[in-house]
Structures are given as C-alpha cells and as structure tokens.
Design a protein around this motif. Structure first.
Motif, PDB file in Angstrom:
ATOM      1  N   ALA A   8       0.835  -1.195   0.000  1.00 17.98           N
ATOM      2  CA  ALA A   8       0.000   0.000   0.000  1.00 17.98           C
ATOM      3  C   ALA A   8       0.873   1.251   0.000  1.00 17.98           C
ATOM      4  O   ALA A   8       2.002   1.241   0.482  1.00 17.98           O
ATOM      5  CB  ALA A   8      -0.915  -0.003   1.216  1.00 17.98           C
ATOM      6  N   ALA A  10       0.640   5.770   0.521  1.00 17.68           N
ATOM      7  CA  ALA A  10      -0.099   6.789   1.267  1.00 17.68           C
ATOM      8  C   ALA A  10      -1.401   7.160   0.568  1.00 17.68           C
ATOM      9  O   ALA A  10      -2.410   7.427   1.231  1.00 17.68           O
ATOM     10  CB  ALA A  10       0.778   8.018   1.469  1.00 17.68           C
ATOM     11  N   ASP A  12      -3.436   5.312  -0.728  1.00 20.76           N
ATOM     12  CA  ASP A  12      -4.428   4.247  -0.526  1.00 20.76           C
ATOM     13  C   ASP A  12      -5.123   4.317   0.837  1.00 20.76           C
ATOM     14  O   ASP A  12      -6.052   3.546   1.098  1.00 20.76           O
ATOM     15  CB  ASP A  12      -3.765   2.867  -0.643  1.00 20.76           C
ATOM     16  N   VAL A  13      -4.704   5.196   1.709  1.00 23.88           N
ATOM     17  CA  VAL A  13      -5.191   5.222   3.092  1.00 23.88           C
ATOM     18  C   VAL A  13      -6.713   5.285   3.163  1.00 23.88           C
ATOM     19  O   VAL A  13      -7.354   4.489   3.863  1.00 23.88           O
ATOM     20  CB  VAL A  13      -4.549   6.375   3.898  1.00 23.88           C
ATOM     21  N   VAL A  50      -4.522   3.938  10.025  1.00 21.36           N
ATOM     22  CA  VAL A  50      -4.157   3.276   8.768  1.00 21.36           C
ATOM     23  C   VAL A  50      -2.951   3.980   8.151  1.00 21.36           C
ATOM     24  O   VAL A  50      -2.003   3.332   7.707  1.00 21.36           O
ATOM     25  CB  VAL A  50      -5.350   3.219   7.793  1.00 21.36           C
ATOM     26  N   ALA A  51      -2.962   5.307   8.143  1.00 21.38           N
ATOM     27  CA  ALA A  51      -1.842   6.072   7.577  1.00 21.38           C
ATOM     28  C   ALA A  51      -0.539   5.751   8.310  1.00 21.38           C
ATOM     29  O   ALA A  51       0.517   5.595   7.679  1.00 21.38           O
ATOM     30  CB  ALA A  51      -2.137   7.565   7.646  1.00 21.38           C
ATOM     31  N   ILE A  54       0.745   2.257   7.154  1.00 23.41           N
ATOM     32  CA  ILE A  54       1.027   1.990   5.739  1.00 23.41           C
ATOM     33  C   ILE A  54       2.446   1.483   5.579  1.00 23.41           C
ATOM     34  O   ILE A  54       2.711   0.527   4.868  1.00 23.41           O
ATOM     35  CB  ILE A  54       0.802   3.265   4.880  1.00 23.41           C
ATOM     36  N   THR A  55       3.365   2.137   6.240  1.00 17.35           N
ATOM     37  CA  THR A  55       4.773   1.782   6.134  1.00 17.35           C
ATOM     38  C   THR A  55       5.069   0.536   6.965  1.00 17.35           C
ATOM     39  O   THR A  55       4.629   0.427   8.101  1.00 17.35           O
ATOM     40  CB  THR A  55       5.651   2.950   6.628  1.00 17.35           C
ATOM     41  N   GLY A  63       3.418  -3.951   6.869  1.00 17.38           N
ATOM     42  CA  GLY A  63       2.701  -2.901   6.155  1.00 17.38           C
ATOM     43  C   GLY A  63       1.475  -3.467   5.470  1.00 17.38           C
ATOM     44  O   GLY A  63       1.348  -4.670   5.264  1.00 17.38           O
ATOM     45  N   TYR A  64       0.557  -2.585   5.140  1.00 21.35           N
ATOM     46  CA  TYR A  64      -0.636  -3.023   4.408  1.00 21.35           C
ATOM     47  C   TYR A  64      -0.263  -3.485   3.013  1.00 21.35           C
ATOM     48  O   TYR A  64       0.608  -2.904   2.364  1.00 21.35           O
ATOM     49  CB  TYR A  64      -1.641  -1.874   4.285  1.00 21.35           C
TER      50      TYR A  64
END
Length: 169
Positions: A8, A10, A12-13, A50-51, A54-55, A63-64
């Motif tokens: 994913a 950023a 995509d958040v 979620v943000a 992501i990482t 990470g997602y």
C-alpha cells in the motif's frame, strides 16, 4: 484486467479505511454487538491509524498490502511476525462485490510469503467464533483450529471469543 497485490501507498489510506470499516461491519453485523463493532472499527480502521501503519515496520508489521484491479484498490491485508518462527495474519478485507473472486486468497498468499521470507514456519489468525464464512475460508487454505481466546477489545461482559487457527508453512 488481472488483479495485482502490491504494498500500500499513502494514497491508498482512505480506500483501505473505507474497505476495512465497511467489510468489518458487513461481516459481523449479525454476529457481534453493534457497540463492539463500532469500537473495533474506530480503533483499528480510522484513517490516522491506517496512515501510520502503511509503512512496514518489520518484523512485527509488514505494512498493508492491497489488491488492485484497473487502478482501483479492492481489498487490503496485513500481518507480521509475533515470534522467531511465528507469523500473524492480522486482517484480510475486501469490497463486498469482490468476495469469492480469489482476491482474499491473493492477499493471504502475499502475507504468507512475507512471513515465510522472514523465517516463519507457521501463520496464525483469529476468527470470531460463529464466523462460518471466515472459518471456512481459512480451513480451505490449510488452517486448523487450535484454541479459543477472548477477542481483541472484548470486555469481560461482551463474552466475545475468537478461534485461533494455525497453518504450518
């Protein structure tokens, strides 16, 4: 066009938060108390969290991962290592219209691959007791029931239990 699974980004958040929140509510509306559902969605699938996730932060969180077709994110998954050889699939959620089309398996396979690459020899997942669709999905992919535990965020008076399932890699 064929779906792809990718890490994913950023951008995509918002889609991840929407997909996970909507799928969680849909999957459990007839199984769990509304208050528990909203407490879980608020805790886990808000955009700031979620943000922040992501990482990747290996090995605990890879990470997602998202499933995408024609530039549109249709599902998300994530997991990481909980021990030297033990991994955990934390989530797999899809848009409702995409269920049964293989995207959940693609996402599960990606997280499993990440766990294997990190030295994992087993993957664990928690599924709510009574979630026959979820239990069936994981059983069909080699997961076996091991134990029941109090579900994450469950209060003593909720009596919400999860089935812990394991798959040997």
């Amino acid at each position: 066009m064929t779906a792809v699974v990718r890490p994913a980004a950023a951008a995509d958040v918002s889609r991840i938060a929407t997909i996970c929140s909507t799928a969680y509510r849909d999957a459990y509306r007839d199984l769990l108390p509304p208050g528990y559902i909203e407490r879980s969605v608020t805790e886990f699938y808000n955009e700031p969290r979620v943000a922040a996730e992501i990482t990747a932060a290996p090995p605990e969180w890879f990470g997602y991962q998202v499933a995408e077709r024609d530039g549109r994110v249709l599902g998300a998954a994530g997991g990481g290592m909980t021990g030297r050889i033990t991994g955990e699939l934390s989530l797999v959620y899809l848009e409702a219209a995409e269920r049964g089309r293989g995207l959940g398996t693609l996402l599960l396979d990606r997280v499993t691959e990440q766990i294997r690459d990190a030295g994992g020899t087993e993957v664990w997942v928690s599924v709510f007791l009574g979630d026959q669709n979820g239990i069936g999905f994981y059983r069909a992919r080699g997961f076996e029931p091991v134990e029941t535990v109090r579900a994450a965020l469950s209060r003593v008076d909720d009596h919400i239990r999860s089935l812990r399932m394991r798959c040997t890699l």
